[in-house]
Design an enzyme around this catalytic site. Structure first.
Site, mmCIF file in Angstrom:
data_model
loop_
_atom_site.group_PDB
_atom_site.id
_atom_site.type_symbol
_atom_site.label_atom_id
_atom_site.label_comp_id
_atom_site.label_asym_id
_atom_site.label_seq_id
_atom_site.Cartn_x
_atom_site.Cartn_y
_atom_site.Cartn_z
ATOM 1 N N ASN A 1 1.754 39.860 27.931
ATOM 2 C CA ASN A 1 3.177 40.193 28.004
ATOM 3 C C ASN A 1 3.857 39.609 26.771
ATOM 4 O O ASN A 1 4.061 38.397 26.683
ATOM 5 C CB ASN A 1 3.757 39.602 29.301
ATOM 6 N N TRP A 2 4.203 40.484 25.827
ATOM 7 C CA TRP A 2 4.761 39.996 24.556
ATOM 8 C C TRP A 2 6.221 39.561 24.697
ATOM 9 O O TRP A 2 6.787 39.006 23.769
ATOM 10 C CB TRP A 2 4.685 41.088 23.481
ATOM 11 N N GLY B 1 5.728 29.561 30.739
ATOM 12 C CA GLY B 1 6.259 29.101 29.460
ATOM 13 C C GLY B 1 6.523 27.612 29.381
ATOM 14 O O GLY B 1 7.178 27.140 28.461
ATOM 15 N N GLU C 1 11.450 36.449 34.726
ATOM 16 C CA GLU C 1 12.604 36.500 33.812
ATOM 17 C C GLU C 1 13.563 37.626 34.200
ATOM 18 O O GLU C 1 14.779 37.510 34.019
ATOM 19 C CB GLU C 1 12.118 36.618 32.361
ATOM 20 N N GLY D 1 1.712 35.180 28.695
ATOM 21 C CA GLY D 1 2.838 35.283 27.780
ATOM 22 C C GLY D 1 2.478 34.684 26.435
ATOM 23 O O GLY D 1 1.828 35.316 25.598
ATOM 24 N N GLY D 2 2.847 33.425 26.233
ATOM 25 C CA GLY D 2 2.680 32.759 24.934
ATOM 26 C C GLY D 2 1.317 32.937 24.283
ATOM 27 O O GLY D 2 1.227 33.280 23.093
HETATM 28 P P1 PGA Z 1 3.285 32.122 29.757
HETATM 29 O O1 PGA Z 1 4.053 33.380 30.416
HETATM 30 O O2 PGA Z 1 1.832 32.513 29.674
HETATM 31 O O3 PGA Z 1 3.911 31.947 28.406
HETATM 32 O O4 PGA Z 1 3.487 30.980 30.659
HETATM 33 C C1 PGA Z 1 3.508 34.072 31.495
HETATM 34 C C2 PGA Z 1 4.374 35.235 31.858
HETATM 35 O O5 PGA Z 1 5.586 35.173 31.648
HETATM 36 O O6 PGA Z 1 3.872 36.249 32.381
#
Ligand code: PGA
Length: 254
Positions: free
Chosen positions: A9-10, A171, A97, A232-233
């Site tokens: 997930n960018w 995150g 989010e 994410g990251g």
């Molecule tokens: P993260 O994000 O890997 O940066 O914790 C995960 C996500 O939001 O799906």
């Protein structure tokens, strides 16, 4: 057996140029991979270009959100019909989010799930508790409610993926403990067995998300009930994303 999933997930990162070269490099770095379903989820404006690059490859493309109507006067929104027309395969719905920054209620998420599935898209439905809810012993109630409301009147399971993402782990660098992840995944699987049939439920991938990294992915993939990851990251860097894909493949190949 269903393939494990590694979805990146960018969020709101990367320009088109950066996204294109990133995807091309990941493809080249993972030519030996055949046992993992990799999904790239770039921002809306890049979807078409990324779909074009990945045509005829085994890689899939997902959107990070969609509206529940096929078309209409909804300035700034994108419909599942538009996404399907671009050749997008997946859509992430109910990401924390979206729930917490944009105040999306479960009722909207449910309408989106129906709309996306009706247009033939695969849905990655995200659920997860906040730290406050966990500390108050409400994790089970939150997850159950998000499943109940998000999947209200959904009777097909072939296009469904669930992502368990504790909000406090997204995150933050804080990963949920193995025991917490195992318990949540078991709860989700049992709920799915009650809603659908046992066989249908067993075919629904249940992913973990929240600070997944190259350094912890081997531990996380070995947790019972974890069928892959929403990342994410660590999905933004070539070394970590391709490394994670390799580690998941190696784990499943034994
Ligand atoms: P993260 O994000 O890997 O940066 O914790 C995960 C996500 O939001 O799906």
């Amino acid at each position: 057996m269903k393939k494990p999933i590694v979805a990146g997930n960018w969020k709101m990162y990367k320009t088109l140029k950066e996204g294109q070269s990133f995807v091309e490099n990941i493809v080249n770095l993972t030519l030996d991979i055949d046992g993992v379903q990799v999904i790239f989820c770039p921002p809306f404006p890049m979807l078409f270009h990324i779909v074009e690059i990945l045509k005829n490859s085994g890689f899939k493309v997902g959107s990070q959100n969609c509206h529940w109507e096929s078309e209409g006067a909804f300035t700034g929104e994108t419909s599942p019909k538009i996404l399907a027309g671009l050749g997008v395969d997946f859509v992430i719905l109910g990401h924390s989010e979206r729930r917490h920054i944009f105040n999306e209620p479960d009722e909207w998420i449910n309408k989106k799930v129906h709309a996306a599935m009706n247009l033939g898209l695969n849905v990655i439905l995200c659920i997860g508790e906040t730290l406050q809810k966990r500390e108050n012993g409400l994790t089970e109630i939150v997850l159950t409610e998000q499943l109940q409301k998000g999947l209200l009147s959904v009777d097909k399971s072939e296009k469904l993926v669930i992502a368990y993402e504790p909000v406090w782990a997204i995150g933050t660098g804080v990963v949920a403990e193995s025991r917490q992840i195992e318990e949540a995944h078991e709860l989700i699987r049992n709920w799915l067995k009650d809603k659908f049939t046992k066989n249908m439920a067993n075919d629904i991938p249940v992913l973990y998300g929240g600070s997944v990294k190259l350094e912890n992915v081997e531990d996380l993939i070995s947790i019972p009930g974890v069928d892959g990851f929403l990342i994410g990251g660590a999905s933004l860097k070539e070394e970590s994303f391709s490394g994670i894909i390799h580690k998941v493949e190696n784990y499943y190949k034994g």
